[in-house]
Design a protein around this motif. Structure first.
Motif, PDB file in Angstrom:
ATOM      1  N   SER A   1      -3.102  -1.917  -2.735  1.00 50.32           N
ATOM      2  CA  SER A   1      -4.261  -1.112  -2.329  1.00 50.32           C
ATOM      3  C   SER A   1      -4.536  -0.098  -3.437  1.00 50.32           C
ATOM      4  CB  SER A   1      -3.949  -0.362  -1.035  1.00 50.32           C
ATOM      5  OG  SER A   1      -3.032   0.690  -1.309  1.00 50.32           O
TER       6      SER A   1
ATOM      7  N   TRP B   1       1.881   3.530  -8.969  1.00 45.05           N
ATOM      8  CA  TRP B   1       3.023   2.689  -8.621  1.00 45.05           C
ATOM      9  C   TRP B   1       2.895   1.289  -9.201  1.00 45.05           C
ATOM     10  CZ3 TRP B   1       3.101   3.876  -2.606  1.00 45.05           C
ATOM     11  CH2 TRP B   1       3.403   5.233  -2.431  1.00 45.05           C
TER      12      TRP B   1
ATOM     13  N   ALA C   1      -4.692   3.059  -3.074  1.00 46.00           N
ATOM     14  CA  ALA C   1      -3.808   4.231  -2.949  1.00 46.00           C
ATOM     15  C   ALA C   1      -2.539   4.016  -3.776  1.00 46.00           C
ATOM     16  CB  ALA C   1      -3.470   4.467  -1.482  1.00 46.00           C
ATOM     17  N   ALA C   2      -2.010   2.792  -3.739  1.00 44.78           N
ATOM     18  CA  ALA C   2      -0.793   2.490  -4.506  1.00 44.78           C
ATOM     19  C   ALA C   2      -1.090   2.526  -6.007  1.00 44.78           C
ATOM     20  CB  ALA C   2      -0.244   1.132  -4.093  1.00 44.78           C
TER      21      ALA C   2
ATOM     22  N   GLY D   1       0.818  -1.207   0.000  1.00 45.54           N
ATOM     23  CA  GLY D   1       0.000   0.000   0.000  1.00 45.54           C
ATOM     24  C   GLY D   1       0.848   1.252   0.000  1.00 45.54           C
ATOM     25  N   ARG D   2       0.210   2.342   0.381  1.00 43.92           N
ATOM     26  CA  ARG D   2       0.875   3.652   0.366  1.00 43.92           C
ATOM     27  C   ARG D   2       2.115   3.670   1.260  1.00 43.92           C
ATOM     28  NH1 ARG D   2      -2.743   8.331  -0.545  1.00 43.92           N
ATOM     29  NH2 ARG D   2      -4.151   7.342   0.927  1.00 43.92           N
TER      30      ARG D   2
ATOM     31  N   ASP E   1      -3.627   4.228  -7.487  1.00 46.66           N
ATOM     32  CA  ASP E   1      -3.927   5.614  -7.886  1.00 46.66           C
ATOM     33  C   ASP E   1      -2.656   6.458  -7.994  1.00 46.66           C
ATOM     34  OD1 ASP E   1      -6.569   4.993  -7.985  1.00 46.66           O
ATOM     35  OD2 ASP E   1      -7.170   6.090  -6.179  1.00 46.66           O
ATOM     36  N   ALA E   2      -1.643   6.105  -7.188  1.00 51.05           N
ATOM     37  CA  ALA E   2      -0.379   6.853  -7.251  1.00 51.05           C
ATOM     38  C   ALA E   2       0.418   6.472  -8.500  1.00 51.05           C
ATOM     39  CB  ALA E   2       0.443   6.565  -6.001  1.00 51.05           C
TER      40      ALA E   2
END
Ligand code: FAD
Length: 338
Positions: free
Chosen positions: A250, A258, A252-253, A224-225, A255-256
């Motif tokens: 996740s 990554w 967040a990962a 995750g983040r 959407d970033a």
């Protein structure tokens, strides 16, 4: 309207096969379908469409919980083909008139179940994360995330038959097979008329590079983040390699930027049910838990002792993942070499 409410009886589960092997999702739906059928006092049937070895697949479906198996077998059905499978399923449903039909929300299921529903002039609740029975009306309740996952909608289909839905793999547990079960196999002989087949199969090209079969994975290591940067997913990949697992992430990962979306676990990603799920630097938001909380064993690594992930974890490691992950990978590799 083609099939009336009054004449429709029984539940039908489509058993997806690939290269002659029944996929787990069909057994998961049969296991849950058994409970639904018992609540509705209805018969539970399975539909197997295959090129060969139909009797063997039908026996497996009976051991999985089916009272009856409808078997459509022929060389034209060896490989999934939208037109052929749509035609065969519609013909079978029109003949036997089930009150509800469940498909896996797989690539194949998402492709042909809506076509089947359209031809039968009924509705389809796509990509469900729950299926139950409304005790007042005896209708199937289809549950699915809606409005971008912000609410869970419960959908009924009161007027049309069959009630139809696709259900995400791993939403339900696959029950252990019971080979002592008895059931009936009904061979539905059906050759494909040329007019029903508008597509010619030319060749199959499998994607190179990333293979990410999260839904069928027994071991998943998810990041995750808390990983902080895309290159740190290497720590996740290393541990996944060491245990023979698959990489999850996740939102967040994802959407970033990554890692690709096909790795995302959760309400707007994939629903998984591995033997072991290792969550690293993931806080445990409700939308993430929705996709992984039916894993057999959950291990969480997080530096915050109050992170919500620890509420669902069987084992929790409070600490810095940059220290814990390399140490864990090293020890596992060492143990495996012995
Ligand atoms: P964060 O919540 O930021 O957590 C990062 C964690 O890493 C923290 O707990 C922190 O303590 C820990 N950490 C930081 N550094 C370290 C370190 N060095 N060592 C150890 N631990 C560390 N989310 C999903 O995952 N999947 C979905 O499908 C999904 N669908 C959604 C749908 C909707 C409609 C909405 C509104 C949200 C959805 N989300 C989904 C997002 C979800 O709400 C969360 O925002 C997301 O899951 C958070 O991701 P995360 O846990 O990686 O990040």
């Amino acid at each position: 309207m083609k099939i009336t409410v009054e004449e429709a009886k029984g539940l039908l589960v489509y058993m997806e096969q690939n290269a002659g092997i029944l996929r787990n999702v069909g057994f998961e739906l049969l296991g849950h379908g058994r409970e639904l059928a018992d609540k509705l006092s209805a018969e539970l049937s399975a539909l197997v469409i295959t090129g060969a070895d139909g009797d063997q697949l039908a026996r497996q479906a009976i051991a999985g919980g089916a009272d009856k198996v409808y078997l459509i077998e022929g060389p034209e059905y060896g490989r999934f083909h939208t037109d052929a499978y749509t035609y065969a399923t519609v013909e079978l449903i029109n003949e036997y008139k089930p009150q509800a039909v469940l498909f896996g929300a797989t690539v194949d299921g998402r492709d042909f179940a809506p076509r089947v529903a359209a031809r039968l002039e009924t509705g389809l609740c796509a990509d469900c994360t729950g299926v139950g029975v409304d005790e007042k009306t005896n209708l199937v309740i289809w549950t699915r995330p809606t409005f971008g996952g912000n609410i869970m909608a419960q959908i009924l289909c009161p007027d049309r038959r069959p009630q139809m839905g696709t259900v995400r793999p791993k939403t339900f547990k696959k029950p252990p097979p019971d080979s002592s079960r008895a059931g009936q196999v009904i061979k539905f002989s059906l050759s494909l008329p040329p007019s029903a087949n508008r597509v010619e199969f030319v060749r199959e090209e499998l994607p190179e590079g990333v293979v990410c079969n999260l839904e069928e994975a027994e071991y998943i290591v998810a990041g995750g983040r808390g990983l902080g940067a895309p290159e740190n997913f290497k720590l996740i990949e290393d541990l996944a390699d060491a245990i023979g697992g698959v990489v999850g992430a996740s939102r967040a990962a994802v959407d970033a930027g990554w890692i690709e979306h096909l790795h995302q676990v959760g309400q707007s990603g994939k629903t998984v049910g591995p033997k072991i799920y290792i969550a690293c630097g993931i806080s445990g938001a409700i939308q993430h838990l929705a996709g992984m909380n039916s894993s057999d064993t959950i291990i969480a690594i997080n530096k915050d002792p109050d992170a919500p992930i620890f509420r669902v974890a069987d084992y929790g490691i409070v600490g810095n993942l940059f220290e814990i992950l390399p140490a864990l990978t090293k020890e596992i590799k060492k143990a495996r070499q012995k």
